[in-house]
Design a protein around this motif. Sequence first.
Motif, PDB file in Angstrom:
ATOM      1  N   GLY A 109       0.790  -1.224   0.000  1.00  0.00           N
ATOM      2  CA  GLY A 109       0.000   0.000   0.000  1.00  0.00           C
ATOM      3  C   GLY A 109       0.819   1.270   0.000  1.00  0.00           C
ATOM      4  N   TRP A 110       2.043   1.172  -0.515  1.00  0.00           N
ATOM      5  CA  TRP A 110       2.978   2.288  -0.431  1.00  0.00           C
ATOM      6  C   TRP A 110       3.209   3.001  -1.754  1.00  0.00           C
ATOM      7  N   LEU A 111       2.240   3.003  -2.642  1.00  0.00           N
ATOM      8  CA  LEU A 111       2.282   3.870  -3.810  1.00  0.00           C
ATOM      9  C   LEU A 111       1.022   4.723  -3.790  1.00  0.00           C
ATOM     10  N   GLY A 112       1.137   5.977  -4.228  1.00  0.00           N
ATOM     11  CA  GLY A 112      -0.028   6.860  -4.252  1.00  0.00           C
ATOM     12  C   GLY A 112       0.370   8.316  -4.176  1.00  0.00           C
ATOM     13  N   GLU A 113      -0.593   9.188  -4.359  1.00  0.00           N
ATOM     14  CA  GLU A 113      -0.331  10.622  -4.379  1.00  0.00           C
ATOM     15  C   GLU A 113       0.067  11.173  -3.014  1.00  0.00           C
ATOM     16  N   ASP A 114      -0.128  10.393  -1.950  1.00  0.00           N
ATOM     17  CA  ASP A 114       0.266  10.825  -0.607  1.00  0.00           C
ATOM     18  C   ASP A 114       1.614  10.238  -0.188  1.00  0.00           C
ATOM     19  N   GLU A 159       2.012   6.503 -12.860  1.00  0.00           N
ATOM     20  CA  GLU A 159       0.588   6.159 -12.888  1.00  0.00           C
ATOM     21  C   GLU A 159      -0.082   6.368 -11.538  1.00  0.00           C
ATOM     22  N   THR A 160       0.639   6.147 -10.467  1.00  0.00           N
ATOM     23  CA  THR A 160       0.057   6.241  -9.125  1.00  0.00           C
ATOM     24  C   THR A 160       0.248   7.607  -8.473  1.00  0.00           C
ATOM     25  N   GLY A 161       1.008   8.503  -9.103  1.00  0.00           N
ATOM     26  CA  GLY A 161       1.233   9.816  -8.521  1.00  0.00           C
ATOM     27  C   GLY A 161       2.233   9.831  -7.383  1.00  0.00           C
ATOM     28  N   THR A 162       3.067   8.805  -7.280  1.00  0.00           N
ATOM     29  CA  THR A 162       4.057   8.700  -6.215  1.00  0.00           C
ATOM     30  C   THR A 162       5.250   9.606  -6.519  1.00  0.00           C
ATOM     31  N   GLY A 163       5.708  10.370  -5.525  1.00  0.00           N
ATOM     32  CA  GLY A 163       6.822  11.274  -5.714  1.00  0.00           C
ATOM     33  C   GLY A 163       8.160  10.649  -5.368  1.00  0.00           C
ATOM     34  N   VAL A 164       9.236  11.325  -5.766  1.00  0.00           N
ATOM     35  CA  VAL A 164      10.595  10.865  -5.492  1.00  0.00           C
ATOM     36  C   VAL A 164      11.442  12.035  -5.010  1.00  0.00           C
ATOM     37  N   ALA A 165      12.162  11.840  -3.908  1.00  0.00           N
ATOM     38  CA  ALA A 165      13.149  12.803  -3.420  1.00  0.00           C
ATOM     39  C   ALA A 165      14.503  12.422  -4.010  1.00  0.00           C
ATOM     40  N   HIS A 166      15.008  13.267  -4.897  1.00  0.00           N
ATOM     41  CA  HIS A 166      16.265  13.012  -5.594  1.00  0.00           C
ATOM     42  C   HIS A 166      17.415  13.585  -4.771  1.00  0.00           C
ATOM     43  N   CYS A 167      18.401  12.756  -4.450  1.00  0.00           N
ATOM     44  CA  CYS A 167      19.531  13.153  -3.597  1.00  0.00           C
ATOM     45  C   CYS A 167      20.845  12.888  -4.331  1.00  0.00           C
ATOM     46  N   VAL A 183       6.285  12.051 -12.883  1.00  0.00           N
ATOM     47  CA  VAL A 183       6.557  11.806 -11.472  1.00  0.00           C
ATOM     48  C   VAL A 183       6.986  13.123 -10.823  1.00  0.00           C
ATOM     49  N   SER A 184       6.407  13.443  -9.672  1.00  0.00           N
ATOM     50  CA  SER A 184       6.830  14.625  -8.923  1.00  0.00           C
ATOM     51  C   SER A 184       8.203  14.342  -8.318  1.00  0.00           C
ATOM     52  N   VAL A 185       9.210  15.093  -8.745  1.00  0.00           N
ATOM     53  CA  VAL A 185      10.576  14.903  -8.263  1.00  0.00           C
ATOM     54  C   VAL A 185      10.983  16.139  -7.473  1.00  0.00           C
ATOM     55  N   GLY A 186      11.399  15.940  -6.229  1.00  0.00           N
ATOM     56  CA  GLY A 186      11.934  17.003  -5.403  1.00  0.00           C
ATOM     57  C   GLY A 186      13.416  16.783  -5.171  1.00  0.00           C
TER      58      GLY A 186
END
Length: 450
Positions: A258-263, A282-290, A312-315
């Motif tokens: 249950g660990w993919l999603g927009e939250d 597809e699931t709106g899961t973000g990634v913190a790029h380091c 993908v939302s990448v921070g």
Amino acid sequence: MIVIENVAVATVDAAGTEHADGHVVISDDGRIVAVGAGHAGRYHGPLRHIDGTGCLVTPGLVNTHHHLYQWATRGLALDDTLFGWLTTLYPIWGRLDAEVVGAAAGAGLGWLALSGCTTSMDHHYVFPRDGGDVLEAEIEAARGIGLRFHPTRGSMDLGQKDGGLPPDNIVEDTDAALAATEAAIDRWHDPSPDAMLQIAVAPCSPFSVTSRLMSDAAVLARRKGVRLHTHLAETGDEEDFCRERFGCTPVEYAERLGWLGEDVWLAHGVHLDDAAIARLGETGTGVAHCPSSNARLGAGMARVRELLDHSVSVGLGVDGAASQEASHLGSELRQALFTARLRGGPAAMTAREALAIGTIGGARCLGRQDDIGSLERGKLADLVMWRLDELGHDGIDDKVAALVFGPPATVELALVGGRAVVERGALVNADAEALTRAARRAHRKLMKGL
């Protein structure tokens, strides 16, 4: 009210609006009233006028992955991979207490502010039994600096005796970790749009957390309406661990629990195949790029171009100070760009894409894109004015290129909700020398006898 004029402005809005000579106007309640070209016009009442000649205003940078406590253990295990580095440092971290964490957090957050950061998360997952309230210690440190703060209540319950990586003396009982996480949310989380403090739920990683803790933590976070964060796909060793223990890739394992999603936003995401990248999009899961931490540990180069191309939302994240001793978020813009170009050539990332990752991309990861991450009317006045007329940037006419490609720029002004946290390259709410002395004492205390 604050009026900034005679300044270059990069709004990082959806249209990429920029003004070579512009203005930003900020209301007394800390929101942006106007942003545009030329002078601001007339405003009534008490005003603070700021001349931004030679500077660039951008949204404040958003740090999406960090371990502040690690400021007390920098410069160790310098030539190890992630697993070897962790094996060396876990026993030292087992001696953490609130005093050490508070001092490390103060130093780390102060340094982040000086590097252009206005919002930072923290992933804290080490809770020694006799260490006191370490989460409260870092929250108080953030208040002292004045940054918007998203600490996460992390956890580990898979010790060495059960096949995990961390020593058994620093893991928690599963039910106790879940109860402490819920208590932290109830005590600290502020869901309001202008919140200075929000809590997220963050079990550490697949190799230090049981499947039950991962899945129950996801249920807890969604019941409480907060976000989820964990390390995932950072190294090849982790990929091997997941395949051997769970019979699947890290992303497949995360989805199973249950660990993919927009939250959800995941730290690192270095070792992702095409199917995993597509699924994150597809699931709106973000990634913190380091990128600097990944380079320091030799973990690899994340496929950021492909992540962005799949929406993908990448921070951007500096990661813990023990795996990225510089911890300078402004410099991470350049590192992200260079890493992308090492993978895919000069067209793989532009300076403006790097700035977007460090601002609105990070805001999306934290679920704050409606209020921070770009300079738009009605948004919170979290912004940085960078001085770009000094020797190191002279001759680079494109101000965004000067910020990203050039040397680290001095933060002339950093505002959080319209309140100054940095002015003329110095902290406003804290004394840098005092932070340094406290951090030095914390380091010596933690290392004593080793």
